[in-house]
Design an enzyme around this catalytic site. Structure first.
Site: not given
Ligand code: ACO
Length: 332
Positions: A259, A118, A289
């Site tokens: 971003h 990104c 995103n």
């Molecule tokens: N709906 C419902 N539940 C979900 C979903 C969903 N879409 N996705 C994950 N969960 C669940 C998980 O399975 C997990 O369940 P568990 O506790 O039973 O195992 C729970 O929700 C919590 O998961 P986490 O991954 O810990 O949730 P988090 O608060 O970290 O949020 C997220 C996840 C939104 C992906 C976050 O970590 C994030 O935004 N990370 C950054 C991603 C990013 O910015 N990428 C950018 C670069 S991309 C590029 O360069 C191409």
């Protein structure tokens, strides 16, 4: 020193193109085990745009470019270089940039793609500014364009709720009056974390086979929580150091154009730096995103809405696969 030397560089114009089709969180509830409430609470995203089946990254890039050139009042033949920041090129080669250069008939221009997660957006802007400041280019068309929807596994709730398609473009050029200039940039990388966001299939490491398809290597894979922690830990000190090195106190910056990955990341970074949340442009609620496109789109919408005004100090920040990160400071 991250300060630009040489000729002053200005932002002459911006443009965007967002595909028409809107995919809402409620639509996603019918596709994977998720909910509108979870997506909004964890990311801030409500909906995203999805390119039509016959739309390519180069099509989105072209439309955003036409608008940016019009906004800049610069004809295609005055462009010296076309840089396209993208992680989702139509094909590995030819690149998107030469296709756009050809479609625009920017007959004097060179063209190349820049791919670094990104952060490609900030990398491309910084490279354009460097080339203009040094005198090798007068005008550069810089584009961020992505069709991530083709690389997403629509059965994986960990990733499919995050991404969207879109394009933004900016025309940078040698400043006409020495004012409104690009001031500084810093481009960084922590390649020890290259396994956090990957798309591995179909190339040198994993040439396409039935096995690579079965293993999901032709989709984006992400350790979301680790990416989240990386951004929250790395960005505040990086940005504080950057502001100190370029002698621009944090509270002097009028607008923070991040971003658009996750509202909680933007909020967390700004709070750690004691920056009021009203000083940032947010549109991830409607677009998700869009990777390399996101800062171009946010900058354009900030300018068009009249929030960002001529003379304002804008700090554009990104991070992504690699893990790369970077920032570019300019006076619009
Ligand atoms: N709906 C419902 N539940 C979900 C979903 C969903 N879409 N996705 C994950 N969960 C669940 C998980 O399975 C997990 O369940 P568990 O506790 O039973 O195992 C729970 O929700 C919590 O998961 P986490 O991954 O810990 O949730 P988090 O608060 O970290 O949020 C997220 C996840 C939104 C992906 C976050 O970590 C994030 O935004 N990370 C950054 C991603 C990013 O910015 N990428 C950018 C670069 S991309 C590029 O360069 C191409």
């Amino acid at each position: 020193m991250p300060l630009y030397q040489g000729r002053p560089v200005s932002l002459f114009g911006t443009g965007i193109y967002m595909p028409e089709h809107v995919l809402t969180n409620h639509d996603l509830e019918k596709m994977v085990d998720t909910s509108d409430a979870w997506i909004k609470e964890r990311t801030g995203i409500s909906e995203r745009r999805i390119a039509a089946r016959d739309e390519l990254t180069s099509d989105l890039a072209l439309k955003a470019s036409i608008e940016a050139l019009r906004d800049a009042s610069i004809p295609p033949e005055a462009i010296d270089m076309v840089l396209v920041a993208t992680n989702t090129p139509d094909s590995i080669f030819p690149g998107v940039a030469p296709k756009v250069q050809g479609m625009l008939d920017a007959s004097r221009a060179g063209a190349c793609d820049i791919q670094s997660g990104c952060t490609s957006s900030v990398y491309a802007l910084a490279m354009a500014a460097s080339g203009i400041a040094s005198g090798i280019w007068d005008n550069v068309l810089v584009i961020g364009a992505e069709v991530l929807s083709r690389l997403v596994n629509w059965k994986d709730r960990n990733t499919c709720v995050l991404f969207g398609d879109g394009a933004g473009a900016a025309v940078l050029g040698a400043s006409r009056d020495g004012k409104n200039r690009v001031i500084a940039s810093s481009l960084r990388s922590d390649g020890t974390k290259h396994n956090l966001i990957t798309f591995l299939g179909g190339l040198v490491q994993y040439p396409a086979t039935h096995d690579t398809i079965d293993a999901g290597l032709h989709h984006i894979q992400m350790k979301g929580n680790e990416v989240f922690k990386f951004a929250n830990r790395t960005l505040p000190s990086f940005l504080e150091d950057f502001c100190r090195d370029v002698d621009c106190p944090v509270d002097k910056i009028d607008w923070w154009v991040f971003h658009q990955a996750n509202w909680r990341i933007i909020e967390g970074v700004l709070k750690r730096m004691d920056v009021p949340l009203e000083k940032t442009i947010v549109n991830l609620d409607k677009y998700g995103n869009t990777s390399s496109a996101s800062v171009f789109v946010a900058l354009h919408e900030g300018l068009q809405s009249g929030k960002i005004k001529r003379g304002d100090l804008v700090l554009t920040v990104s991070f992504g696969s690699g893990m790369t990160y970077g920032a570019i400071l300019f006076e619009v």
